[in-house]
Design an enzyme around this catalytic site. Structure first.
Site, PDB file in Angstrom:
ATOM      1  N   GLN A  10      -2.075   2.343  10.092  1.00 35.62           N
ATOM      2  CA  GLN A  10      -0.801   2.401   9.365  1.00 35.62           C
ATOM      3  C   GLN A  10       0.247   3.201  10.139  1.00 35.62           C
ATOM      4  O   GLN A  10       1.444   2.962  10.037  1.00 35.62           O
ATOM      5  CB  GLN A  10      -0.981   3.050   7.979  1.00 35.62           C
ATOM      6  CG  GLN A  10      -1.714   2.206   6.958  1.00 35.62           C
ATOM      7  CD  GLN A  10      -3.188   2.548   6.881  1.00 35.62           C
ATOM      8  OE1 GLN A  10      -3.832   2.820   7.904  1.00 35.62           O
ATOM      9  NE2 GLN A  10      -3.761   2.536   5.687  1.00 35.62           N
ATOM     10  N   ASP A  44      -2.278  10.624  -1.818  1.00 36.68           N
ATOM     11  CA  ASP A  44      -2.552   9.594  -2.817  1.00 36.68           C
ATOM     12  C   ASP A  44      -2.950  10.195  -4.150  1.00 36.68           C
ATOM     13  O   ASP A  44      -2.880   9.524  -5.180  1.00 36.68           O
ATOM     14  CB  ASP A  44      -3.661   8.675  -2.297  1.00 36.68           C
ATOM     15  CG  ASP A  44      -3.196   7.951  -1.054  1.00 36.68           C
ATOM     16  OD1 ASP A  44      -3.227   8.555   0.035  1.00 36.68           O
ATOM     17  OD2 ASP A  44      -2.768   6.780  -1.186  1.00 36.68           O
ATOM     18  N   ARG A  69      -7.741  -0.370  -6.595  1.00 36.45           N
ATOM     19  CA  ARG A  69      -8.011   0.693  -5.611  1.00 36.45           C
ATOM     20  C   ARG A  69      -8.164   2.008  -6.369  1.00 36.45           C
ATOM     21  O   ARG A  69      -7.362   2.311  -7.256  1.00 36.45           O
ATOM     22  CB  ARG A  69      -6.885   0.795  -4.576  1.00 36.45           C
ATOM     23  CG  ARG A  69      -6.739  -0.440  -3.691  1.00 36.45           C
ATOM     24  CD  ARG A  69      -5.734  -0.224  -2.551  1.00 36.45           C
ATOM     25  NE  ARG A  69      -6.277   0.680  -1.529  1.00 36.45           N
ATOM     26  CZ  ARG A  69      -5.549   1.202  -0.545  1.00 36.45           C
ATOM     27  NH1 ARG A  69      -4.250   0.957  -0.493  1.00 36.45           N
ATOM     28  NH2 ARG A  69      -6.110   1.992   0.367  1.00 36.45           N
ATOM     29  N   ASN A  89      -5.785  12.287   0.880  1.00 37.56           N
ATOM     30  CA  ASN A  89      -4.883  11.488   1.717  1.00 37.56           C
ATOM     31  C   ASN A  89      -5.731  10.688   2.694  1.00 37.56           C
ATOM     32  O   ASN A  89      -6.961  10.799   2.740  1.00 37.56           O
ATOM     33  CB  ASN A  89      -3.882  12.393   2.452  1.00 37.56           C
ATOM     34  CG  ASN A  89      -2.694  11.603   2.981  1.00 37.56           C
ATOM     35  OD1 ASN A  89      -2.070  10.828   2.259  1.00 37.56           O
ATOM     36  ND2 ASN A  89      -2.391  11.788   4.249  1.00 37.56           N
ATOM     37  N   ARG A 134       0.857  -1.168   0.000  1.00 37.64           N
ATOM     38  CA  ARG A 134       0.000   0.000   0.000  1.00 37.64           C
ATOM     39  C   ARG A 134       0.896   1.222   0.000  1.00 37.64           C
ATOM     40  O   ARG A 134       2.095   1.121   0.073  1.00 37.64           O
ATOM     41  CB  ARG A 134      -0.970   0.002   1.205  1.00 37.64           C
ATOM     42  CG  ARG A 134      -0.526  -0.675   2.492  1.00 37.64           C
ATOM     43  CD  ARG A 134       0.325   0.059   3.475  1.00 37.64           C
ATOM     44  NE  ARG A 134       0.116   1.469   3.505  1.00 37.64           N
ATOM     45  CZ  ARG A 134       1.131   2.326   3.691  1.00 37.64           C
ATOM     46  NH1 ARG A 134       2.346   1.868   3.835  1.00 37.64           N
ATOM     47  NH2 ARG A 134       0.911   3.621   3.726  1.00 37.64           N
ATOM     48  N   ALA A 191       0.709   5.096  -2.259  1.00 40.47           N
ATOM     49  CA  ALA A 191       0.509   5.405  -3.678  1.00 40.47           C
ATOM     50  C   ALA A 191       1.676   5.007  -4.579  1.00 40.47           C
ATOM     51  O   ALA A 191       1.483   4.284  -5.564  1.00 40.47           O
ATOM     52  CB  ALA A 191       0.170   6.900  -3.825  1.00 40.47           C
TER      53      ALA A 191
END
Ligand SMILES: CSC[C@H]1O[C@H](OP(=O)(O)O)[C@H](O)[C@@H]1O
Length: 369
Positions: free
Chosen positions: A203, A244, A90, A254, A53, A55
């Site tokens: 995260q 992202d 995604r 984001n 994960r 970007a």
């Protein structure tokens, strides 16, 4: 970056020269495990399930997913199927679309016999470029940290808040938001990082804390709701986050919760910077709220929390009342007016069309009017 003294990127070719190895980020911080991807389907699953994960790393993995597809079947039909499969994983990180468009441009004109080598070569180039872009972001962000350090009493750390994980684990190496922090730490500038845990996938607590700890950077994990409180009490000198997708006018998508941090920073006069490589800029749109697709993820990510049980096993437990509905938007959009500046590989600019066009005249030429 380094784990136990050994340098890693987040993605690399296996010894066999064709499978693609990634770090399984769903196992961190309690287990360091890798996965060897052998097909575009496995690459798509890894992106969709957040084994990988971030970007830039999503884009890099998708690029290698195309190479894996070409190795299996280099026909036009197979190429189109792989691009569609990977493109549907995604919706928010524009690096995915950018990487797939680049792979399509390189591979489509070639005869099938030439496609595998070209695809692997372009995926490798995307990875190498990402390392260089992120290192450059670090170099352009470093003066921001240095300037704040110069204004603080000797030895007092620069307190930087970050949200989610925009470190080396979210990219091929170096990271975006954390790159200036690593360079400042390595330059001997005292820094301390407030790490938002970043619900629901944590995260921050699981990945940012893990990588900062591995590099010896002082940090404190906080709940997502504590950042505004710390800013009100002057305990945050700077906010740096990743993104992202950033629009041609500087609106920033984001991880969910970023917008709330930007509001708190704005209210307390705390500089709020966004670090990004140019493949994260979507030149085709200006209005982020209207035009950036926000990923809705599974409710189980909210109802359950994974962690290390007393017996040393990693388990998930339910943290929401059974029967309650949940919603799980994975990103939000911070309007450019709340962003102090954008830290890119070409320098720092205002979060505006003019700022971005000034650094990227070659890319902004086709930007949305
Ligand atoms: C350097 S991109 C990091 C960016 O990606 C994260 O989202 P996710 O973990 O869902 O891939 C988060 O928004 C980070 O800021």
């Amino acid at each position: 970056m380094k784990i136990n003294g050994q340098h890693y990127r987040t993605i690399w070719l296996a010894q066999d020269g064709w499978r693609v190895v990634v770090i399984d980020q769903t196992r961190l911080p309690f287990r360091f495990e890798t996965v060897a991807l052998g097909s575009s389907e496995q690459a798509a699953d890894a992106i969709r399930n957040m084994v990988v994960r971030g970007a830039p790393l999503i884009g890099a993995t998708a690029a290698y997913g195309v190479a894996l597809a070409m190795r299996a079947d280099a026909s036009d039909t197979a190429l189109d199927a792989a691009l569609a499969l990977l493109g549907a994983t995604r919706p928010t990180a524009v690096n995915l679309r950018w990487a797939l468009a680049r792979m399509r441009r390189v591979v489509t004109p070639l005869a099938p016999a030439a496609r595998v080598e070209a695809a692997y070569g372009e995926a490798a180039a995307i990875c190498d470029e990402d390392v260089a872009l992120c290192r450059a972001i670090g170099g352009h962000g470093l003066p921001l940290v240095r300037e704040i350090a110069a204004r603080k009493p000797a030895g007092q750390p620069v307190n930087i808040l970050t949200h989610c994980n925009a470190g080396w684990i979210a990219t091929v190496d170096w990271g975006t938001a954390l790159a200036p922090i690593y360079l400042a730490h390595d330059a001997g500038i005292p820094v301390h990082v407030w790490v938002d845990e970043t619900r629901p996938r944590n995260q921050g607590a699981a990945l940012t804390a893990y990588e900062l700890g591995a590099h010896g950077v002082p940090h404190t994990v906080i709940t997502d709701n504590a950042g505004g409180h710390l800013m009100q009490r002057g305990q945050v000198d700077l906010v740096i986050v990743g993104t992202d997708r950033t629009t041609a006018a500087g609106d920033v998508a984001n991880k969910i919760g970023t917008y709330l941090k930007a509001l708190a920073a704005h209210d307390n006069g705390v500089p709020f910077y966004v670090a990004l490589p140019s493949p994260t800029i979507d030149w085709s749109i200006r209005d982020g709220l209207r035009d950036i697709p926000i990923e809705e993820r599974a409710g189980r990510e909210v109802t359950h929390l994974a962690g290390l049980a007393e017996d040393g096993e990693v388990r998930a437990v339910r943290v929401v009342a059974p029967g309650s509905a949940v919603a799980n938007p994975a990103f939000d959009v911070t309007p450019a007016r709340l962003v102090t500046g954008l830290i890119t590989e070409r320098g720092v600019c205002a979060a505006s069309s003019e700022g971005l066009a000034g650094l990227f005249p070659d890319l902004a030429c086709g930007a949305a009017a």
